[in-house]
Structures are given as C-alpha cells and as structure tokens.
Design a protein around this motif. Structure first.
Motif, PDB file in Angstrom:
ATOM      1  N   ALA A  25     -24.451 103.335 125.198  1.00  5.94           N
ATOM      2  CA  ALA A  25     -25.603 102.490 124.859  1.00  5.94           C
ATOM      3  C   ALA A  25     -25.868 102.515 123.353  1.00  5.94           C
ATOM      4  CB  ALA A  25     -26.838 102.958 125.624  1.00  5.94           C
ATOM      5  N   ILE A  26     -25.747 103.693 122.732  1.00  8.31           N
ATOM      6  CA  ILE A  26     -25.955 103.796 121.281  1.00  8.31           C
ATOM      7  C   ILE A  26     -24.891 103.010 120.523  1.00  8.31           C
ATOM      8  CG2 ILE A  26     -25.949 105.391 119.329  1.00  8.31           C
ATOM      9  CD1 ILE A  26     -27.237 107.468 121.144  1.00  8.31           C
ATOM     10  N   VAL A  27     -23.634 103.099 120.973  1.00  6.97           N
ATOM     11  CA  VAL A  27     -22.551 102.366 120.308  1.00  6.97           C
ATOM     12  C   VAL A  27     -22.777 100.861 120.406  1.00  6.97           C
ATOM     13  CG1 VAL A  27     -20.093 101.830 120.425  1.00  6.97           C
ATOM     14  CG2 VAL A  27     -20.853 104.199 120.578  1.00  6.97           C
ATOM     15  N   LEU A  28     -23.177 100.380 121.578  1.00  3.91           N
ATOM     16  CA  LEU A  28     -23.466  98.953 121.733  1.00  3.91           C
ATOM     17  C   LEU A  28     -24.640  98.540 120.840  1.00  3.91           C
ATOM     18  CD1 LEU A  28     -23.073  98.535 125.604  1.00  3.91           C
ATOM     19  CD2 LEU A  28     -21.485  97.814 123.821  1.00  3.91           C
ATOM     20  N   GLY A  29     -25.648  99.412 120.752  1.00  5.28           N
ATOM     21  CA  GLY A  29     -26.768  99.134 119.853  1.00  5.28           C
ATOM     22  C   GLY A  29     -26.333  99.126 118.396  1.00  5.28           C
ATOM     23  N   MET A  30     -25.360  99.989 118.052  1.00  6.59           N
ATOM     24  CA  MET A  30     -24.842 100.007 116.682  1.00  6.59           C
ATOM     25  C   MET A  30     -24.120  98.714 116.331  1.00  6.59           C
ATOM     26  SD  MET A  30     -23.397 103.899 116.142  1.00  6.59           S
ATOM     27  CE  MET A  30     -22.764 103.476 114.506  1.00  6.59           C
ATOM     28  N   VAL A  31     -23.426  98.133 117.306  1.00  7.48           N
ATOM     29  CA  VAL A  31     -22.757  96.852 117.064  1.00  7.48           C
ATOM     30  C   VAL A  31     -23.792  95.790 116.696  1.00  7.48           C
ATOM     31  CG1 VAL A  31     -21.385  95.021 118.113  1.00  7.48           C
ATOM     32  CG2 VAL A  31     -20.813  97.415 118.556  1.00  7.48           C
ATOM     33  N   VAL A  32     -24.878  95.762 117.467  1.00  6.27           N
ATOM     34  CA  VAL A  32     -25.958  94.820 117.164  1.00  6.27           C
ATOM     35  C   VAL A  32     -26.563  95.130 115.798  1.00  6.27           C
ATOM     36  CG1 VAL A  32     -28.200  93.939 117.921  1.00  6.27           C
ATOM     37  CG2 VAL A  32     -26.445  94.499 119.609  1.00  6.27           C
ATOM     38  N   GLY A  33     -26.763  96.421 115.512  1.00  7.65           N
ATOM     39  CA  GLY A  33     -27.330  96.822 114.230  1.00  7.65           C
ATOM     40  C   GLY A  33     -26.441  96.437 113.058  1.00  7.65           C
ATOM     41  N   PHE A  34     -25.121  96.546 113.229  1.00 14.56           N
ATOM     42  CA  PHE A  34     -24.211  96.163 112.144  1.00 14.56           C
ATOM     43  C   PHE A  34     -24.260  94.656 111.901  1.00 14.56           C
ATOM     44  CE2 PHE A  34     -20.197  95.435 109.980  1.00 14.56           C
ATOM     45  CZ  PHE A  34     -20.145  96.523 109.118  1.00 14.56           C
ATOM     46  N   ILE A  35     -24.396  93.890 112.986  1.00 14.07           N
ATOM     47  CA  ILE A  35     -24.504  92.437 112.845  1.00 14.07           C
ATOM     48  C   ILE A  35     -25.786  92.066 112.097  1.00 14.07           C
ATOM     49  CG2 ILE A  35     -24.767  90.271 114.131  1.00 14.07           C
ATOM     50  CD1 ILE A  35     -22.996  91.528 116.311  1.00 14.07           C
ATOM     51  N   LEU A  36     -26.860  92.817 112.378  1.00 16.20           N
ATOM     52  CA  LEU A  36     -28.157  92.532 111.760  1.00 16.20           C
ATOM     53  C   LEU A  36     -28.346  93.231 110.418  1.00 16.20           C
ATOM     54  CD1 LEU A  36     -30.483  92.864 114.898  1.00 16.20           C
ATOM     55  CD2 LEU A  36     -29.657  90.756 113.839  1.00 16.20           C
ATOM     56  N   SER A  37     -27.341  93.966 109.951  1.00 12.82           N
ATOM     57  CA  SER A  37     -27.512  94.790 108.743  1.00 12.82           C
ATOM     58  C   SER A  37     -27.825  93.947 107.507  1.00 12.82           C
ATOM     59  CB  SER A  37     -26.266  95.646 108.502  1.00 12.82           C
ATOM     60  OG  SER A  37     -25.112  94.822 108.337  1.00 12.82           O
ATOM     61  N   ASP A  38     -27.272  92.726 107.424  1.00 10.71           N
ATOM     62  CA  ASP A  38     -27.590  91.864 106.277  1.00 10.71           C
ATOM     63  C   ASP A  38     -29.081  91.544 106.223  1.00 10.71           C
ATOM     64  OD1 ASP A  38     -25.198  91.548 104.898  1.00 10.71           O
ATOM     65  OD2 ASP A  38     -24.471  90.035 106.300  1.00 10.71           O
ATOM     66  N   PHE A  39     -29.620  91.162 107.369  1.00 11.78           N
ATOM     67  CA  PHE A  39     -31.048  90.836 107.437  1.00 11.78           C
ATOM     68  C   PHE A  39     -31.911  92.061 107.129  1.00 11.78           C
ATOM     69  CE2 PHE A  39     -34.891  90.900 110.100  1.00 11.78           C
ATOM     70  CZ  PHE A  39     -35.577  89.824 109.546  1.00 11.78           C
ATOM     71  N   ILE A  40     -31.532  93.222 107.690  1.00 11.83           N
ATOM     72  CA  ILE A  40     -32.308  94.447 107.485  1.00 11.83           C
ATOM     73  C   ILE A  40     -32.233  94.892 106.034  1.00 11.83           C
ATOM     74  CG2 ILE A  40     -32.484  96.882 108.123  1.00 11.83           C
ATOM     75  CD1 ILE A  40     -31.418  96.077 110.897  1.00 11.83           C
TER      76      ILE A  40
END
Length: 250
Positions: free
Chosen positions: A20-35
């Motif tokens: 679950a954390i790894v899948l969340g990290m994938v989403v987080g990496f995609i959103l990293s530009d915005f963050i």
C-alpha cells in the motif's frame, strides 16, 4: 494460534502495508511536481515581501531526485495510512479484551482525523514561519535555502502541529486508564492556555494576530473537549462505585 502462525500473519500484514505504501509512493511521485511547486510558493512570497532574492537550491547532482523520493514516500505513507493502520489494529486486536478493543478503536478513529486536521493547520502556518525565521537575516542578504533542509523543516513543522492536535486524545486515554483525573486536567487550564498561546505565537508572526487565533482556538477547544470527556467518564465511574458500595452494604 502458534508462534509460527503469528509470524506468518505478521509477515502477510507487513507485506500488505508495504504494498500500500509503494502504491501511494507512485501516486506521490506523480504529484511531486505539484507538491514541489506548493512548497516553493512561500519562498517566492518571501522574496516579494522582503524585497530580496530568495530561492530553493539543489546542492548536488542527485538532490532533486532525492527530494522527489522523499516527497513520494511522505505522500505514500499518508495516502496508505488507512491500510497500514487497519493492518496494525487487526494484528493486535485479537489479543485485546472487549473493553480494550473499544478504547483502541476509539483512539484510532479520533486520532487520525485530528492528526490530519493538525497537518492542514501546519500547512496553513508554514508561510508565516518561513517569513518569520528568514526575517532575522540582515538586510541586503540573499536567502539561499537548501532543498533537503527546507523539506525537513516543512515536514517537522507539519508533523509537530499534527501531533499537537492529537495530544487531547492522549489526555482522554490517560483518564480512561486511571492515570489522570478530569480535575487534574481542568486545574491545569491556565498552563494549557499559556502553552498553546506561546506555541501559536511562535508558529505565526506577531503582526498576524488573526492567524494566531485561528490556530489557537481549535487547540483550546480540543483541550477543553478532552477535559469534558474525562469529567463525564469520572462521573460515570464514580456513580458505578457508589452503586457497588450500596449493593455491598445491603
């Protein structure tokens, strides 16, 4: 269950949590530009308000990638928190008594939304903290902020305020465990108000009184709500003891 069966169950639950954390990290990496853009906005505001150069700097070749991985991991842990919190609770729950299960479930259900609300409040005061702390630099200087140190500062600030919002839940848990009475909580109201006021005054600049009150009011309400819950629990426990004494006397 045998020890081996417990270890197998622990392995399975850790695997589910890690996935679950790894899948969340994938989403987080995609959103990293915005963050990352949102993280650098307070620095841009700082440059405009103080009339000096301010920028976020990457001091080595891999620092930009490392920062995105840090952002992705943080987002992954937050997004997957319902999964891994449930896995922890489900692993521990069979060993708890019925009353302890209620306390544990109540703690999780109250602590998680309060922690997230505190993190949102921490994000709200972040620009004020950046402006306040960098304002101590002499005039004419340049604010060159290292990306990794800046992100660590943001993360610690958000986590600190998130944990501060959860502290009233710990007061209630200590009361239910018989360690702390409602009277003791209420007697400390002056110290609590002083501590919360100092905390919010440090977290927001002195010129921005409204932001200080917007942060202090919910924290004070949570403190007195915890005292109220503890008072109701103590009264119910006292009545139960009085009823038991009457039955024994009869």
């Amino acid at each position: 269950m045998s020890l081996g069966a417990h270890l197998v169950e622990l392995r399975n639950r850790l695997f589910i949590s890690a996935l679950a954390i790894v899948l969340g990290m994938v989403v987080g990496f995609i959103l990293s530009d915005f963050i990352l853009s949102a993280l650098t906005q307070p620095i841009a505001d700082l440059a405009a308000q103080q009339g000096r150069e301010a920028s976020l700097n990457f001091t080595d070749v891999s620092s930009a990638f490392d920062l995105r991985i840090q952002i992705a991991f943080t987002v992954g842990v937050v997004l997957s928190s319902p999964v891994w919190l449930y896995q922890v609770f489900a692993f521990v729950m069979p060993g708890l008594k019925k009353k302890e299960k209620r306390y544990a479930l109540g703690f999780v259900c109250a602590a998680v939304p309060l922690f997230l609300a505190g993190c949102v409040a921490g994000w709200f005061v972040l620009p004020h903290m950046v402006t306040l702390l960098t304002g101590f630099a002499p005039e004419g200087t340049t604010a060159l902020l290292t990306a990794r140190s800046y992100y660590d500062f943001v993360l610690k600030l958000v986590l600190a305020i998130g944990i501060a919002f959860v502290l009233p839940v710990f007061l209630v848990i200590l009361n239910f465990a018989g360690v702390l009475s409602a009277v003791a909580i209420l007697k400390s109201w002056r110290i609590a108000i002083l501590a919360i006021t100092l905390f919010t005054a440090i977290a927001t600049p002195a010129a921005d009184v409204m932001s200080m009150f917007l942060l202090a009011i919910p924290m004070l309400l949570l403190y007195f709500a915890a005292a109220g819950i503890a008072w109701l629990h103590d009264r119910r426990k006292r009545r139960a003891m009085e009823s038991l004494d009457i039955e024994l006397a009869v």
